[in-house]
Design a protein around this motif. Structure first.
Motif, short mmCIF file in Angstrom:
data_model
loop_
_atom_site.label_atom_id
_atom_site.label_comp_id
_atom_site.label_asym_id
_atom_site.label_seq_id
_atom_site.Cartn_x
_atom_site.Cartn_y
_atom_site.Cartn_z
N ALA A 1 -1.57 2.35 6.97
CA ALA A 1 -2.35 2.79 5.81
C ALA A 1 -1.47 2.99 4.58
N THR A 2 -2.04 2.63 3.45
CA THR A 2 -1.46 3.03 2.17
C THR A 2 -1.99 4.43 1.86
N LEU A 3 -1.41 5.05 0.86
CA LEU A 3 -1.91 6.37 0.47
C LEU A 3 -3.35 6.29 -0.02
N SER A 4 -3.71 5.17 -0.64
CA SER A 4 -5.09 5.05 -1.15
C SER A 4 -6.11 4.85 -0.03
N GLY A 5 -5.68 4.39 1.15
CA GLY A 5 -6.60 4.18 2.25
C GLY A 5 -6.61 5.29 3.29
N GLU A 6 -5.65 6.18 3.22
CA GLU A 6 -5.48 7.20 4.25
C GLU A 6 -6.75 8.03 4.47
N ARG A 7 -7.40 8.44 3.41
CA ARG A 7 -8.60 9.29 3.56
C ARG A 7 -9.73 8.56 4.28
N LEU A 8 -9.97 7.31 3.93
CA LEU A 8 -10.99 6.51 4.62
C LEU A 8 -10.71 6.47 6.11
N TYR A 9 -9.48 6.17 6.47
CA TYR A 9 -9.14 6.02 7.88
C TYR A 9 -9.24 7.35 8.63
N ALA A 10 -8.80 8.42 8.00
CA ALA A 10 -8.89 9.74 8.65
C ALA A 10 -10.36 10.10 8.87
N THR A 11 -11.21 9.85 7.90
CA THR A 11 -12.64 10.12 8.02
C THR A 11 -13.27 9.28 9.13
N ALA A 12 -12.72 8.08 9.34
CA ALA A 12 -13.24 7.17 10.37
C ALA A 12 -12.65 7.46 11.76
N GLY A 13 -11.85 8.51 11.88
CA GLY A 13 -11.34 8.91 13.19
C GLY A 13 -9.93 8.49 13.52
N VAL B 1 0.25 8.58 13.20
CA VAL B 1 1.23 8.48 14.26
C VAL B 1 2.63 8.68 13.68
N GLU B 2 2.88 8.08 12.52
CA GLU B 2 4.17 8.26 11.86
C GLU B 2 4.05 7.87 10.39
N LYS B 3 4.86 8.53 9.59
CA LYS B 3 5.00 8.17 8.18
C LYS B 3 6.26 7.33 8.06
N VAL B 4 6.14 6.23 7.33
CA VAL B 4 7.26 5.33 7.15
C VAL B 4 7.37 4.96 5.67
N GLU B 5 8.47 4.33 5.33
CA GLU B 5 8.63 3.78 3.99
C GLU B 5 9.04 2.33 4.11
N ALA B 6 8.37 1.48 3.38
CA ALA B 6 8.79 0.10 3.24
C ALA B 6 9.63 0.06 1.96
N VAL B 7 10.79 -0.53 2.02
CA VAL B 7 11.69 -0.56 0.86
C VAL B 7 11.75 -1.99 0.33
N VAL B 8 11.42 -2.13 -0.95
CA VAL B 8 11.44 -3.41 -1.63
C VAL B 8 12.34 -3.28 -2.85
N ASP B 9 13.44 -4.01 -2.85
CA ASP B 9 14.39 -3.97 -3.97
C ASP B 9 14.76 -2.53 -4.34
N GLY B 10 14.99 -1.71 -3.32
CA GLY B 10 15.40 -0.33 -3.53
C GLY B 10 14.27 0.64 -3.85
N ILE B 11 13.06 0.16 -3.89
CA ILE B 11 11.90 1.01 -4.19
C ILE B 11 11.16 1.31 -2.89
N ALA B 12 11.04 2.60 -2.57
CA ALA B 12 10.38 3.02 -1.32
C ALA B 12 8.88 3.16 -1.55
N ILE B 13 8.12 2.54 -0.65
CA ILE B 13 6.66 2.60 -0.70
C ILE B 13 6.19 3.37 0.55
N PRO B 14 5.54 4.53 0.37
CA PRO B 14 5.10 5.31 1.54
C PRO B 14 3.91 4.67 2.25
N LEU B 15 3.98 4.69 3.58
CA LEU B 15 2.92 4.15 4.43
C LEU B 15 2.71 5.09 5.61
N ILE B 16 1.55 5.02 6.23
CA ILE B 16 1.24 5.87 7.39
C ILE B 16 0.67 4.98 8.49
#
Length: 182
Positions: A145-157, A161-176
């Motif tokens: 999940a992206t941060l923008s999708g997290e609420r939808l998925y949580a509401t859907a059950g 499991v884990e929070k991770v970061e994808a790193v692109v050219d030194g820029i960290a993008i939070p994911l769940i």
């Protein structure tokens, strides 16, 4: 062709003819729906790890929601090991087939056109993908999940499991990474 109707949106499985419209929708969704949750640099970097995975269309597992001929949203499920990423993010891709007896199916590439946000499209597509995965013998699903999708998925059950970061050219993008029992 499987079709369902909900809140004036029809759903159908995507074809190659839908590719140009899907690419435009995804770009708009990435740019608009993450604003306010990510920095402009993170939004721009997100394009490197998100986007269209044509394997889903080839497999017949990519669902689109349409109203009046316009694709309002899209998302898929997969019986392959790839958890997220588009055609261009080759380091994230793993086409190995999953075993429904032990592996969760993957929910993939969920996008809503910003003009149709908050109209139930994400839930409509998510429900259709979960039902299809269950019909193919999967007892659970997982997604990144992206941060923008997290609420939808949580509401859907879905549960984190884990929070991770994808790193692109030194820029960290939070994911769940999230999972759900079907």
């Amino acid at each position: 062709m499987t079709r369902t109707t909900n809140t004036a949106f029809d759903t159908r499985w995507a074809t190659n003819a839908d590719l140009p419209a899907l690419e435009r929708l995804m770009k708009r969704a990435i740019d608009a729906l993450q604003t306010g949750l990510l920095t402009p640099e993170q939004v721009a970097a997100s394009h490197a790890i998100m986007g269209l995975d044509t394997q889903l269309i080839e497999d017949g597992t990519y669902l689109i929601a349409v109203r009046d001929g316009i694709i309002a949203g899209c998302g898929g499920w997969s019986n392959r090991a790839t958890l997220y990423g588009g055609d261009h993010s080759t380091s994230l891709r793993n086409p190995a087939l999953l075993d429904p007896a032990r592996d969760p199916a993957k929910i993939r590439a969920m996008y809503t056109d910003p003009d149709f946000a908050r109209q139930g499209i994400g839930r409509l597509i998510l429900d259709g993908c979960e039902r299809a995965a269950a019909r193919h013998g999967f007892a659970s699903v997982e997604l990144m999940a992206t941060l923008s999708g997290e609420r939808l998925y949580a509401t859907a059950g879905y549960v984190p499991v884990e929070k991770v970061e994808a790193v692109v050219d030194g820029i960290a993008i939070p994911l769940i990474r999230m999972q759900k029992q079907l």
